[in-house]
Design an enzyme around this catalytic site. Sequence first.
Site, PDB file in Angstrom:
ATOM      1  N   HIS A  50       0.875  -1.179   0.000  1.00 62.65           N
ATOM      2  CA  HIS A  50       0.000   0.000   0.000  1.00 62.65           C
ATOM      3  C   HIS A  50       0.915   1.233   0.000  1.00 62.65           C
ATOM      4  O   HIS A  50       2.020   1.193   0.541  1.00 62.65           O
ATOM      5  CB  HIS A  50      -0.839  -0.042   1.277  1.00 62.65           C
ATOM      6  CG  HIS A  50      -1.887   1.007   1.411  1.00 62.65           C
ATOM      7  ND1 HIS A  50      -1.596   2.304   1.782  1.00 62.65           N
ATOM      8  CD2 HIS A  50      -3.233   0.967   1.254  1.00 62.65           C
ATOM      9  CE1 HIS A  50      -2.716   3.004   1.836  1.00 62.65           C
ATOM     10  NE2 HIS A  50      -3.733   2.221   1.523  1.00 62.65           N
TER      11      HIS A  50
ATOM     12  N   CYS B  17      -4.785   2.399  -3.603  1.00 58.15           N
ATOM     13  CA  CYS B  17      -3.539   2.940  -3.019  1.00 58.15           C
ATOM     14  C   CYS B  17      -2.405   1.947  -3.164  1.00 58.15           C
ATOM     15  O   CYS B  17      -1.568   1.789  -2.259  1.00 58.15           O
ATOM     16  CB  CYS B  17      -3.725   3.318  -1.550  1.00 58.15           C
ATOM     17  SG  CYS B  17      -4.832   4.690  -1.323  1.00 58.15           S
TER      18      CYS B  17
HETATM   19  N1  PLP Z   1      -1.750  -0.468   4.694  1.00 54.56           N
HETATM   20  C1  PLP Z   1      -2.690  -1.226   4.130  1.00 54.56           C
HETATM   21  C2  PLP Z   1      -2.334  -2.620   3.679  1.00 54.56           C
HETATM   22  C3  PLP Z   1      -3.966  -0.734   3.957  1.00 54.56           C
HETATM   23  O1  PLP Z   1      -4.917  -1.487   3.390  1.00 54.56           O
HETATM   24  C4  PLP Z   1      -4.261   0.588   4.383  1.00 54.56           C
HETATM   25  C5  PLP Z   1      -5.588   1.182   4.148  1.00 54.56           C
HETATM   26  O2  PLP Z   1      -6.272   0.842   3.207  1.00 54.56           O
HETATM   27  C6  PLP Z   1      -3.250   1.323   4.984  1.00 54.56           C
HETATM   28  C7  PLP Z   1      -2.000   0.773   5.134  1.00 54.56           C
HETATM   29  C8  PLP Z   1      -3.481   2.716   5.487  1.00 54.56           C
HETATM   30  O3  PLP Z   1      -4.326   2.659   6.592  1.00 54.56           O
HETATM   31  P1  PLP Z   1      -4.864   4.012   7.251  1.00 54.56           P
HETATM   32  O4  PLP Z   1      -5.460   4.816   6.144  1.00 54.56           O
HETATM   33  O5  PLP Z   1      -5.879   3.536   8.250  1.00 54.56           O
HETATM   34  O6  PLP Z   1      -3.693   4.673   7.895  1.00 54.56           O
END
Ligand code: PLP
Length: 415
Positions: free
Chosen positions: A132, A373
């Site tokens: 991500h 993302c």
């Molecule tokens: N990492 C992963 C694998 C995710 O799916 C997400 C959100 O979709 C994030 C990080 C970021 O999370 P947050 O927006 O809650 O900080």
Amino acid sequence: MSAAVVSPSADQEFARYRADFPILAERIHGKPLVYLDNGASSQRPTAVLDAERRYAEHLHANVHRGVHTLSQRATDAYEGARERVRVFLNARTAREIIFTRGTTEAINLVAQSYARPRLGPGDEILITWLEHHANIVPWQMVAEATGARLVVAPIDRRGELDLPAFTALLSERTRIVATAHVSNALGTVLPVREIVALAHARNVPVLFDGAQAVPHLKVDVRALDCDFYAFSGHKMYGPTGIGVLYGREAILESMPPWQGGGDMILTVSFSGTTYNALPHKFEAGTPNMGGAVGLAAAIDYLDRIGLARIAAFEHDLLEYATERLSAIDGLTIIGTARAKASLVSFTLAGVHPHDLGTILDQEGIAIRTGHHCAMPVMEFFGVPATARASFAFYNTRAEIDRLVEAVAAARALFG
Ligand code: PLP
């Protein structure tokens, strides 16, 4: 894989939990809501909403600084939530549990406080193609500031990490390994134990982005032996604006604060400031107490059902969805890893994912469409976007049937 993989009794039992989630009774465009966007944000049960409300109505004041009763209640509630998270993760001590806004902030904390002061030109940060953006961009920023290099381990066409290539990319210059536990774009469960063993053999610390793992798998940071673990409350039936960074105590002790302000200090004077002990050293300013209380309530709720039972039920749902969706003409599943958790990403010939998302919305079905993302993943598979249905234990086979019918109808009409 057989079609009737979910036993009717398990389906009925889990369907009962739907009543705990008031929002699932909503109608969208006149149709009963089918909520399949849990990977982005899951819904909150009454137990969580009640805990947040009870906190606001009976316990709320600013924490840590007050001698009055409400401040002490708020502090007890907030620190109690931290202890609840400690037990959930099986961390050694609550000093290893830092509350953050979410996974993103937790990873940025490690990037800025652990990596940035330690890294220099030629040092390497090892991630994977599956990440991500929250586990890419903070490392790019550190690389830019320090002259370090971001090294990316490849994946294969199933969407699995190429472990031999990952092993080969671990070098004497690697200073940290940071990977997802579960991929949000593909659902791949990464071989986390192997990653830790390989990295630790070279004395390289490991961070896991557990945003997509904690709602679906039991995570034990001591058994995993990772050095950092990050997750968000809102993807595990808790509130938004609250998340966690677990860090091994000795490493956290060695890290400087990353944000300055109230609560993270012991004394402040113009001749010098001394910092507070863990975990407060990393929690500058007034924290999200209500969010922490809600997160603890979400953990209690998950524990009552049992994450192992949730994982088994969701696995069956995933198999059912995979089999039924695969049968649709023109539908290609993106991400076919052997170990997968709770989501299906796909493309449909002749129908752009965004159009499909809009068509499904008209049927009351909420899925996510886009790059999730994770643009490098899209680039790897040569697609601009996918449609993603991500499941929670409150989803049912009947809902998957509605998804399948709506996708098939869209294909017949536009494909
Ligand atoms: N990492 C992963 C694998 C995710 O799916 C997400 C959100 O979709 C994030 C990080 C970021 O999370 P947050 O927006 O809650 O900080």
